[in-house]
Design an enzyme around this catalytic site. Structure first.
Site, PDB file in Angstrom:
ATOM      1  N   SER A   1     117.745  21.021  75.406  1.00 53.15           N
ATOM      2  CA  SER A   1     118.424  21.741  74.320  1.00 53.15           C
ATOM      3  C   SER A   1     117.451  22.576  73.499  1.00 53.15           C
ATOM      4  CB  SER A   1     119.134  20.744  73.394  1.00 53.15           C
ATOM      5  OG  SER A   1     120.115  20.042  74.118  1.00 53.15           O
TER       6      SER A   1
ATOM      7  N   ILE B   1     117.568  22.716  88.093  1.00 54.84           N
ATOM      8  CA  ILE B   1     117.761  24.147  88.318  1.00 54.84           C
ATOM      9  C   ILE B   1     118.713  24.381  89.495  1.00 54.84           C
ATOM     10  CG2 ILE B   1     116.601  26.345  88.758  1.00 54.84           C
ATOM     11  CD1 ILE B   1     115.866  24.880  86.047  1.00 54.84           C
TER      12      ILE B   1
ATOM     13  N   GLU C   1     124.119  25.047  80.219  1.00 56.65           N
ATOM     14  CA  GLU C   1     124.301  26.277  79.414  1.00 56.65           C
ATOM     15  C   GLU C   1     124.506  25.942  77.940  1.00 56.65           C
ATOM     16  OE1 GLU C   1     124.461  29.424  80.760  1.00 56.65           O
ATOM     17  OE2 GLU C   1     124.942  29.098  82.883  1.00 56.65           O
TER      18      GLU C   1
HETATM   19  P1  TGC Z   1     116.375  30.186  67.338  1.00 54.79           P
HETATM   20  O1  TGC Z   1     115.231  30.210  66.363  1.00 54.79           O
HETATM   21  O2  TGC Z   1     117.752  30.020  66.813  1.00 54.79           O
HETATM   22  O3  TGC Z   1     116.343  31.482  68.242  1.00 54.79           O
HETATM   23  C1  TGC Z   1     115.139  31.991  68.783  1.00 54.79           C
HETATM   24  C2  TGC Z   1     115.352  33.483  69.037  1.00 54.79           C
HETATM   25  O4  TGC Z   1     116.385  33.644  69.999  1.00 54.79           O
HETATM   26  C3  TGC Z   1     117.475  34.393  69.398  1.00 54.79           C
HETATM   27  N1  TGC Z   1     118.711  33.815  69.909  1.00 54.79           N
HETATM   28  C4  TGC Z   1     119.606  34.513  70.594  1.00 54.79           C
HETATM   29  N2  TGC Z   1     119.638  35.806  70.962  1.00 54.79           N
HETATM   30  C5  TGC Z   1     120.686  36.228  71.667  1.00 54.79           C
HETATM   31  N3  TGC Z   1     121.690  35.397  72.029  1.00 54.79           N
HETATM   32  C6  TGC Z   1     121.694  34.097  71.683  1.00 54.79           C
HETATM   33  N4  TGC Z   1     122.679  33.288  72.088  1.00 54.79           N
HETATM   34  C7  TGC Z   1     120.615  33.598  70.926  1.00 54.79           C
HETATM   35  N5  TGC Z   1     120.278  32.383  70.444  1.00 54.79           N
HETATM   36  C8  TGC Z   1     119.118  32.536  69.819  1.00 54.79           C
HETATM   37  C9  TGC Z   1     117.304  34.221  67.906  1.00 54.79           C
HETATM   38  O5  TGC Z   1     117.921  35.265  67.206  1.00 54.79           O
HETATM   39  C10 TGC Z   1     115.809  34.235  67.791  1.00 54.79           C
HETATM   40  O6  TGC Z   1     115.396  35.596  67.941  1.00 54.79           O
HETATM   41  P2  TGC Z   1     114.100  36.153  67.139  1.00 54.79           P
HETATM   42  O7  TGC Z   1     114.087  37.608  67.440  1.00 54.79           O
HETATM   43  O8  TGC Z   1     114.328  35.811  65.703  1.00 54.79           O
HETATM   44  O9  TGC Z   1     112.926  35.413  67.711  1.00 54.79           O
HETATM   45  O10 TGC Z   1     116.068  29.068  68.422  1.00 54.79           O
HETATM   46  P3  TGC Z   1     115.886  27.505  68.270  1.00 54.79           P
HETATM   47  O11 TGC Z   1     114.514  27.169  68.728  1.00 54.79           O
HETATM   48  O12 TGC Z   1     116.350  27.035  66.924  1.00 54.79           O
HETATM   49  O13 TGC Z   1     116.869  26.941  69.396  1.00 54.79           O
HETATM   50  C11 TGC Z   1     118.204  27.006  69.284  1.00 54.79           C
HETATM   51  C12 TGC Z   1     118.826  27.350  70.639  1.00 54.79           C
HETATM   52  C13 TGC Z   1     119.515  28.654  70.489  1.00 54.79           C
HETATM   53  C14 TGC Z   1     117.781  27.491  71.729  1.00 54.79           C
HETATM   54  C15 TGC Z   1     119.776  26.239  71.010  1.00 54.79           C
HETATM   55  O14 TGC Z   1     120.808  26.365  70.107  1.00 54.79           O
HETATM   56  C16 TGC Z   1     120.362  26.354  72.386  1.00 54.79           C
HETATM   57  O15 TGC Z   1     121.193  27.217  72.696  1.00 54.79           O
HETATM   58  N6  TGC Z   1     120.011  25.382  73.257  1.00 54.79           N
HETATM   59  C17 TGC Z   1     120.661  25.263  74.548  1.00 54.79           C
HETATM   60  C18 TGC Z   1     119.734  25.624  75.669  1.00 54.79           C
HETATM   61  C19 TGC Z   1     120.527  26.061  76.864  1.00 54.79           C
HETATM   62  O16 TGC Z   1     121.643  26.536  76.775  1.00 54.79           O
HETATM   63  N7  TGC Z   1     119.940  25.942  78.047  1.00 54.79           N
HETATM   64  C20 TGC Z   1     120.607  26.392  79.245  1.00 54.79           C
HETATM   65  C21 TGC Z   1     119.677  26.408  80.429  1.00 54.79           C
HETATM   66  S1  TGC Z   1     120.265  27.402  81.776  1.00 54.79           S
HETATM   67  C22 TGC Z   1     121.519  26.539  82.451  1.00 54.79           C
HETATM   68  O17 TGC Z   1     121.961  25.535  81.989  1.00 54.79           O
HETATM   69  C23 TGC Z   1     122.098  27.131  83.662  1.00 54.79           C
HETATM   70  S2  TGC Z   1     123.342  26.211  84.439  1.00 54.79           S
HETATM   71  C24 TGC Z   1     123.902  27.415  85.462  1.00 54.79           C
HETATM   72  C25 TGC Z   1     124.962  27.071  86.422  1.00 54.79           C
HETATM   73  O18 TGC Z   1     124.723  26.305  87.372  1.00 54.79           O
HETATM   74  O19 TGC Z   1     126.062  27.672  86.296  1.00 54.79           O
HETATM   75  P1  FAD Z   2     118.946  16.993  75.934  1.00 58.45           P
HETATM   76  O1  FAD Z   2     118.563  18.285  75.328  1.00 58.45           O
HETATM   77  O2  FAD Z   2     117.900  15.954  76.086  1.00 58.45           O
HETATM   78  O3  FAD Z   2     120.172  16.406  75.123  1.00 58.45           O
HETATM   79  C1  FAD Z   2     120.582  15.032  75.236  1.00 58.45           C
HETATM   80  C2  FAD Z   2     121.667  14.794  74.201  1.00 58.45           C
HETATM   81  O4  FAD Z   2     121.123  15.025  72.883  1.00 58.45           O
HETATM   82  C3  FAD Z   2     122.868  15.743  74.339  1.00 58.45           C
HETATM   83  O5  FAD Z   2     124.046  15.038  74.059  1.00 58.45           O
HETATM   84  C4  FAD Z   2     122.618  16.800  73.275  1.00 58.45           C
HETATM   85  O6  FAD Z   2     123.818  17.396  72.803  1.00 58.45           O
HETATM   86  C5  FAD Z   2     121.949  15.954  72.177  1.00 58.45           C
HETATM   87  N1  FAD Z   2     121.132  16.785  71.292  1.00 58.45           N
HETATM   88  C6  FAD Z   2     120.025  17.494  71.590  1.00 58.45           C
HETATM   89  N2  FAD Z   2     119.576  18.145  70.494  1.00 58.45           N
HETATM   90  C7  FAD Z   2     120.425  17.847  69.489  1.00 58.45           C
HETATM   91  C8  FAD Z   2     120.534  18.233  68.121  1.00 58.45           C
HETATM   92  N3  FAD Z   2     119.659  19.090  67.565  1.00 58.45           N
HETATM   93  N4  FAD Z   2     121.548  17.716  67.393  1.00 58.45           N
HETATM   94  C9  FAD Z   2     122.460  16.874  67.953  1.00 58.45           C
HETATM   95  N5  FAD Z   2     122.420  16.479  69.235  1.00 58.45           N
HETATM   96  C10 FAD Z   2     121.414  16.975  70.001  1.00 58.45           C
HETATM   97  N6  FAD Z   2     118.890  24.607  83.383  1.00 58.45           N
HETATM   98  C11 FAD Z   2     118.287  25.754  83.757  1.00 58.45           C
HETATM   99  O7  FAD Z   2     117.367  26.233  83.104  1.00 58.45           O
HETATM  100  N7  FAD Z   2     118.694  26.418  84.884  1.00 58.45           N
HETATM  101  C12 FAD Z   2     119.695  25.967  85.670  1.00 58.45           C
HETATM  102  O8  FAD Z   2     120.047  26.599  86.677  1.00 58.45           O
HETATM  103  C13 FAD Z   2     120.331  24.741  85.320  1.00 58.45           C
HETATM  104  N8  FAD Z   2     121.291  24.219  86.124  1.00 58.45           N
HETATM  105  C14 FAD Z   2     121.804  22.984  85.840  1.00 58.45           C
HETATM  106  C15 FAD Z   2     122.661  22.389  86.754  1.00 58.45           C
HETATM  107  C16 FAD Z   2     123.166  21.111  86.507  1.00 58.45           C
HETATM  108  C17 FAD Z   2     124.060  20.454  87.522  1.00 58.45           C
HETATM  109  C18 FAD Z   2     122.843  20.451  85.295  1.00 58.45           C
HETATM  110  C19 FAD Z   2     123.428  19.096  84.988  1.00 58.45           C
HETATM  111  C20 FAD Z   2     121.986  21.038  84.387  1.00 58.45           C
HETATM  112  C21 FAD Z   2     121.431  22.300  84.652  1.00 58.45           C
HETATM  113  N9  FAD Z   2     120.490  22.894  83.792  1.00 58.45           N
HETATM  114  C22 FAD Z   2     119.889  24.072  84.131  1.00 58.45           C
HETATM  115  C23 FAD Z   2     120.000  22.165  82.634  1.00 58.45           C
HETATM  116  C24 FAD Z   2     120.912  22.190  81.421  1.00 58.45           C
HETATM  117  O9  FAD Z   2     120.920  23.432  80.808  1.00 58.45           O
HETATM  118  C25 FAD Z   2     120.444  21.093  80.456  1.00 58.45           C
HETATM  119  O10 FAD Z   2     120.786  19.867  81.051  1.00 58.45           O
HETATM  120  C26 FAD Z   2     121.069  21.221  79.080  1.00 58.45           C
HETATM  121  O11 FAD Z   2     120.609  22.377  78.412  1.00 58.45           O
HETATM  122  C27 FAD Z   2     120.796  19.984  78.213  1.00 58.45           C
HETATM  123  O12 FAD Z   2     119.481  19.605  78.256  1.00 58.45           O
HETATM  124  P2  FAD Z   2     119.087  18.062  78.581  1.00 58.45           P
HETATM  125  O13 FAD Z   2     119.843  17.646  79.770  1.00 58.45           O
HETATM  126  O14 FAD Z   2     117.611  17.997  78.621  1.00 58.45           O
HETATM  127  O15 FAD Z   2     119.644  17.241  77.368  1.00 58.45           O
END
Ligand code: TGC
Ligand code: FAD
Length: 386
Positions: A139, A164, A365
């Site tokens: 996250s 991934i 995501e």
């Molecule tokens: P924070 O300080 O809020 O943001 C850092 C910089 O990023 C900018 N930003 C964004 N810009 C565009 N769109 C967004 N959605 C943005 N969110 C943040 C922000 O404005 C800032 O920019 P700058 O210019 O000021 O530097 O970041 P933080 O460190 O507090 O973290 C918060 C954050 C946003 C990372 C957290 O809320 C979050 O979204 N965590 C989730 C991580 C996540 O979604 N991982 C996904 C991995 S990929 C995946 O799961 C693929 S699965 C694919 C599949 O199989 O379909």
């Molecule tokens: P963590 O971040 O460790 O979270 C664990 C728990 O803590 C969650 O319930 C979360 O909501 C909670 N938590 C964390 N922070 C906070 C907070 N600040 N406040 C309250 N609760 C909080 N990633 C990629 O980059 N590329 C990919 O292609 C990709 N594919 C994926 C495919 C699959 C099948 C899966 C399962 C995951 C994939 N991911 C990928 C990773 C995915 O994006 C992460 O699993 C997701 O972002 C959550 O991270 P984590 O599993 O480390 O959970």
């Protein structure tokens, strides 16, 4: 079968209707006959990627000049919806390829990078992966440890990405890593680079028709020309996520409606106490609530698509629909499973498979709770993360 209670189809263009129908027909023909077996046996369907390329579902919004289909965002959403009706794994492959690999190369890449990679990714000749999550940072990707340092014409990349999609089968990966100043950059890593390995993740109960794994970088020499030149900072990967999360918000509607319609049909046919169970008030409550929630989610997705087409959809709006629509689809899967009683746990129906897939979709995501906190931040202006 009910898929359009509020006549949303009437709001689509002829082109969008044709796209929806053609992807639906492909899923009927190519995915539905094999999907239960692929899940039961844990067989990844990335093997269909060239057919997906021919169908035009890889990089549908990327300009034709680079091999994409040049379509609008509602078309992209409809494609994701129809693919996920087949299985979340199929949608995952298409959304990673489109939103997380082609989008950053198109949006942040050099002209050389665009020409080198995009046409092959659009045709499915190349499979892409997106590396953001790490073993210790999910996250909170801003704390990532993967890093690179300069060495002449190359950078030396070290670290690891975990969970991934398509890692074990990828030809290229868009990897997010920190430079010597701690600034996040995107790099295109290619299979075959020395020190790059992609072990598979086993024992998954979810997304079993998708290949998931790690990306390991052990002193890899990556040419500097593989760095995405037009972005730096965490906003780079986050912008990619806006596109993928939007697609997911549509995609899960496909899975949700598939569960709902399976439950409706079953309830009409299954008799207990000498009448169809569809006649019992508690079953009707479930069906009515499911259709109401799915329809509301559909309308949100459509409006997000309109805003996205106008370049006005905010990241917070996208977080809201990703969270709402995945939760809706997962609730629908759980309620549908109950309507089928014991039959609901078998592979003769798609419900349990969709439910298990959606348990990943609600986490990847950005988790359900992280998206709630993004909405909280947007409402109050106060980040709960820091
Ligand atoms: P924070 O300080 O809020 O943001 C850092 C910089 O990023 C900018 N930003 C964004 N810009 C565009 N769109 C967004 N959605 C943005 N969110 C943040 C922000 O404005 C800032 O920019 P700058 O210019 O000021 O530097 O970041 P933080 O460190 O507090 O973290 C918060 C954050 C946003 C990372 C957290 O809320 C979050 O979204 N965590 C989730 C991580 C996540 O979604 N991982 C996904 C991995 S990929 C995946 O799961 C693929 S699965 C694919 C599949 O199989 O379909
Ligand atoms: P963590 O971040 O460790 O979270 C664990 C728990 O803590 C969650 O319930 C979360 O909501 C909670 N938590 C964390 N922070 C906070 C907070 N600040 N406040 C309250 N609760 C909080 N990633 C990629 O980059 N590329 C990919 O292609 C990709 N594919 C994926 C495919 C699959 C099948 C899966 C399962 C995951 C994939 N991911 C990928 C990773 C995915 O994006 C992460 O699993 C997701 O972002 C959550 O991270 P984590 O599993 O480390 O959970």
């Amino acid at each position: 079968m009910i898929t359009d209670y509020f006549q949303i189809n009437e709001l689509l263009s002829d082109e969008q209707k044709i796209i929806k129908q053609s992807v639906r027909a492909w899923v009927d023909k190519k995915i539905l006959p094999i999907i239960d077996d692929a899940n039961q046996k844990n067989i990844s369907l990335h093997t269909l990627i060239k057919e997906m390329g021919e169908l035009g579902v890889l990089g549908s919004f990327i300009p034709v000049k680079y091999g994409g289909a040049g379509l609008d965002q509602i078309s992209y959403g409809l494609i994701m919806q129809e693919l996920e009706r087949g299985d979340s794994a199929v949608r995952s492959t298409a959304s990673v390829q489109s939103s997380l690999v082609m989008y950053p190369i198109y949006e942040f890449g050099s002209e050389e990078q665009r020409c080198k990679y995009l046409p092959k990714l659009a045709s499915g000749e190349m499979i892409g992966a997106f590396g953001l999550t790490e073993p210790n940072h999910g996250s909170d990707p801003g704390s990532m440890e993967t890093k690179f340092s300069e060495k002449g014409e190359f950078v030396i990349l070290n670290g690891a990405k975990m969970w991934i999609t398509n890692a074990p089968v990828c030809d290229v990966a868009v990897v997010w890593a920190k430079n010597e100043n701690g600034v996040v950059n995107g790099l295109i890593v290619e299979r075959g680079m020395e020190g790059f390995s992609t072990p598979a993740t086993h024992k998954k109960w979810s997304l079993r028709a998708s290949s998931t794994g790690e990306l390991i970088f052990d002193n890899i020499r990556v040419p500097k020309e593989n760095i995405l030149p037009n972005i730096s900072g965490l906003k780079g990967p986050m912008k990619c996520l806006n596109s993928a999360r939007y697609g997911i918000a549509w995609g899960v509607l496909g899975a949700g409606f598939d569960c709902f319609n399976s439950a409706l049909k079953y309830a009409e046919e299954r008799k207990q106490f000498n009448k169809p169970i569809a006649g019992f008030q508690l079953i009707q409550k479930k069906l009515a609530e499911m259709l109401t929630d799915l329809t509301a989610a559909q309308l949100m997705a459509l409006r997000a698509g309109q805003l996205k087409n106008e370049g006005k959809a905010t990241p917070a709006q996208i977080s809201m629909i990703k969270r709402n629509n995945v939760k809706t689809a997962l609730n629908v899967a759980r309620e549908s499973r109950q309507i089928l009683g014991a039959m609901g746990i078998t592979g003769d129906f798609p419900i349990m498979r969709h439910m298990m897939n959606l348990e990943s979709v609600i986490t990847y995501e950005g988790t359900h709770d992280v998206h709630l906190l993004i909405t909280g931040f947007d409402i109050t202006g106060i980040s709960s993360f820091k």
